[in-house]
Design a protein around this motif. Structure first.
Motif, PDB file in Angstrom:
ATOM      1  N   UNK A   1       0.813  -0.993   0.105  1.00 20.50           N
ATOM      2  CA  UNK A   1       0.036  -0.061   0.094  1.00 20.50           C
ATOM      3  C   UNK A   1       0.821   1.198   0.038  1.00 20.50           C
ATOM      4  N   UNK A   2       0.411   2.145  -0.911  1.00 21.17           N
ATOM      5  CA  UNK A   2       1.171   3.325  -0.939  1.00 21.17           C
ATOM      6  C   UNK A   2       0.664   4.577  -1.617  1.00 21.17           C
ATOM      7  N   UNK A   3       0.914   5.826  -1.333  1.00 25.31           N
ATOM      8  CA  UNK A   3       0.336   6.940  -2.087  1.00 25.31           C
ATOM      9  C   UNK A   3       1.358   7.920  -2.543  1.00 25.31           C
ATOM     10  N   UNK A   4       0.881   8.748  -3.439  1.00 23.77           N
ATOM     11  CA  UNK A   4       1.781   9.705  -3.858  1.00 23.77           C
ATOM     12  C   UNK A   4       3.008   9.213  -4.666  1.00 23.77           C
ATOM     13  N   UNK A   5       4.004   9.745  -4.314  1.00 22.87           N
ATOM     14  CA  UNK A   5       5.332   9.474  -5.005  1.00 22.87           C
ATOM     15  C   UNK A   5       5.802   8.356  -4.477  1.00 22.87           C
ATOM     16  N   UNK A   6       5.363   7.771  -3.123  1.00 22.91           N
ATOM     17  CA  UNK A   6       5.902   6.583  -2.692  1.00 22.91           C
ATOM     18  C   UNK A   6       5.125   5.564  -3.552  1.00 22.91           C
ATOM     19  N   UNK A   7       4.036   5.689  -4.377  1.00 24.29           N
ATOM     20  CA  UNK A   7       3.738   4.503  -5.456  1.00 24.29           C
ATOM     21  C   UNK A   7       4.833   3.987  -6.279  1.00 24.29           C
ATOM     22  N   UNK A   8       5.689   4.853  -6.581  1.00 18.96           N
ATOM     23  CA  UNK A   8       6.859   4.390  -7.845  1.00 18.96           C
ATOM     24  C   UNK A   8       7.676   3.385  -6.909  1.00 18.96           C
ATOM     25  N   UNK A   9       8.087   3.708  -5.657  1.00 18.68           N
ATOM     26  CA  UNK A   9       8.527   2.680  -4.916  1.00 18.68           C
ATOM     27  C   UNK A   9       7.934   1.511  -4.638  1.00 18.68           C
ATOM     28  N   UNK A  10       6.753   1.337  -4.453  1.00 17.74           N
ATOM     29  CA  UNK A  10       5.734   0.358  -4.255  1.00 17.74           C
ATOM     30  C   UNK A  10       5.826  -0.736  -5.548  1.00 17.74           C
ATOM     31  N   UNK A  11       5.547   0.076  -6.775  1.00 18.30           N
ATOM     32  CA  UNK A  11       5.543  -0.432  -7.743  1.00 18.30           C
ATOM     33  C   UNK A  11       6.870  -1.564  -8.010  1.00 18.30           C
ATOM     34  N   UNK A  12       7.845  -0.949  -7.929  1.00 24.15           N
ATOM     35  CA  UNK A  12       9.197  -1.463  -7.914  1.00 24.15           C
ATOM     36  C   UNK A  12       9.481  -2.613  -7.138  1.00 24.15           C
ATOM     37  N   UNK A  13       8.888  -2.681  -5.930  1.00 25.51           N
ATOM     38  CA  UNK A  13       8.960  -3.665  -4.951  1.00 25.51           C
ATOM     39  C   UNK A  13       7.962  -4.672  -5.457  1.00 25.51           C
ATOM     40  N   UNK A  14       6.988  -4.431  -5.834  1.00 22.68           N
ATOM     41  CA  UNK A  14       5.892  -5.509  -6.256  1.00 22.68           C
ATOM     42  C   UNK A  14       6.459  -6.228  -7.418  1.00 22.68           C
ATOM     43  N   UNK A  15       7.005  -5.492  -8.469  1.00 25.37           N
ATOM     44  CA  UNK A  15       7.579  -6.206  -9.468  1.00 25.37           C
ATOM     45  C   UNK A  15       8.854  -7.352  -9.177  1.00 25.37           C
ATOM     46  N   UNK A  16       9.490  -6.645  -8.216  1.00 27.58           N
ATOM     47  CA  UNK A  16      10.692  -7.457  -7.703  1.00 27.58           C
ATOM     48  C   UNK A  16      10.221  -8.951  -7.190  1.00 27.58           C
ATOM     49  N   UNK A  17       9.079  -8.757  -6.238  1.00 29.76           N
ATOM     50  CA  UNK A  17       8.593  -9.911  -5.657  1.00 29.76           C
ATOM     51  C   UNK A  17       7.871 -10.981  -6.500  1.00 29.76           C
ATOM     52  N   UNK A  18       7.153 -10.124  -7.498  1.00 26.91           N
ATOM     53  CA  UNK A  18       6.665 -11.112  -8.656  1.00 26.91           C
ATOM     54  C   UNK A  18       7.830 -11.785  -9.422  1.00 26.91           C
ATOM     55  N   UNK A  19       8.691 -11.212  -9.656  1.00 24.74           N
ATOM     56  CA  UNK A  19       9.936 -11.925 -10.380  1.00 24.74           C
ATOM     57  C   UNK A  19      10.585 -13.047  -9.625  1.00 24.74           C
ATOM     58  N   UNK A  20      10.357 -12.800  -8.148  1.00 20.57           N
ATOM     59  CA  UNK A  20      10.778 -13.874  -7.265  1.00 20.57           C
ATOM     60  C   UNK A  20       9.649 -15.277  -7.134  1.00 20.57           C
ATOM     61  N   UNK A  21       8.647 -14.929  -7.700  1.00 18.84           N
ATOM     62  CA  UNK A  21       7.552 -15.959  -7.676  1.00 18.84           C
ATOM     63  C   UNK A  21       6.662 -15.776  -6.722  1.00 18.84           C
ATOM     64  N   UNK A  22       6.673 -14.509  -6.002  1.00 19.58           N
ATOM     65  CA  UNK A  22       5.620 -14.268  -5.203  1.00 19.58           C
ATOM     66  C   UNK A  22       4.381 -13.650  -5.517  1.00 19.58           C
ATOM     67  N   UNK A  23       3.045 -13.983  -5.131  1.00 16.21           N
ATOM     68  CA  UNK A  23       1.948 -13.116  -5.516  1.00 16.21           C
ATOM     69  C   UNK A  23       1.942 -11.767  -4.768  1.00 16.21           C
TER      70      UNK A  23
END
Length: 252
Positions: free
Chosen positions: A119-141
């Motif tokens: 969960x994130x809002x504002x400019x922190x959303x950019x960081x959240x998106x990167x984190x989400x993509x990394x976990x997805x690449x690691x096979x996490x939902x």
């Protein structure tokens, strides 16, 4: 270390943000620039483990004389060096504040569950998106949510076998606090990345990554304070997660 008062905390942050100037500043000049008394500076230094300002200043001078990694900045003017060292200060102070136990516990929690909600809002959303993509690449939902209404609703709906991650600079965003409160009440693990040690979200956070944020902003008319410390901490967690999970796999 003794806890700093508000005025002493301000002095320490001011010094960290202007550490490049310290070797050339007397305690009197520093008190004038920071608009605090010399007594406040001395108290701050003692609480930080130094004998006084002179002791601290001499350590900075000794450190600079041995450290040549910033020699390439000699040709930059003071303003540009100040900009560069602001980032350096944020990164170094954030790393100093890292809690290894929190990193290890977060990795264990994340390994044990199938779903991650970020969960994130504002400019922190950019960081959240990167984190989400990394976990997805690691096979996490992993899923990311930024809409305030959806964030509030999901507080009551995310599955029990999940981990909720909150990325919030000031720890005060109402919808994030509301969601964290609901999720915490349901005994679902919450991990929070923030720079505010008094944020409203902290009582509802099981694991807290607390970074350092400079009070200096080059966009005073807008709410765009630096999120460099949040980027550093989220990257450390994802990289550490890779290292730990790789170790487990190689040892199996």
């Amino acid at each position: 270390m003794k806890k700093l008062s508000n005025s002493e905390e301000y002095v320490w942050r001011y010094i960290q943000d202007h550490v490049v100037d310290i070797p050339n500043l007397s305690i009197v000049r520093l008190s004038e620039l920071a608009n605090v008394s010399t007594a406040t500076i001395v108290r701050t230094m003692k609480k930080k483990g130094y004998k006084g300002y002179t002791d601290f200043r001499h350590e900075i001078i000794r450190h600079n004389s041995k450290n040549v990694k910033y020699q390439n900045l000699k040709q930059a003017d003071d303003e540009i060096r100040s900009v560069i060292f602001k980032s350096t200060s944020e990164v170094e102070n954030t790393i100093k504040q890292l809690n290894i136990g929190v990193i290890e516990d977060s990795i264990q929690k994340l390994r044990a569950i199938p779903s991650i909600y970020i969960f994130a809002r504002g400019l922190s959303e950019l960081i959240a998106k990167e984190m989400m993509m990394k976990f997805q690449l690691l096979g996490k939902q992993a899923e990311m949510f930024t809409d305030p209404n959806i964030i509030r609703i999901l507080g009551n709906r995310i599955p029990k076998n999940s981990v909720a991650i909150f990325i919030t600079l000031n720890g005060q965003t109402p919808e994030l606090v509301d969601a964290a409160k609901k999720i915490n009440k349901r005994e679902i693990t919450t991990i929070t990345f923030t720079t505010n040690d008094e944020g409203d979200i902290l009582p509802y956070s099981d694991l807290v990554f607390l970074g350092y944020k400079s009070d200096i902003t080059y966009f005073p008319e807008f709410e765009v304070h630096s999120r460099l410390s949040l980027q550093v901490m989220t990257r450390i967690l994802t990289d550490a997660y890779v290292v730990r999970t790789s170790d487990k796999k190689s040892g199996s």
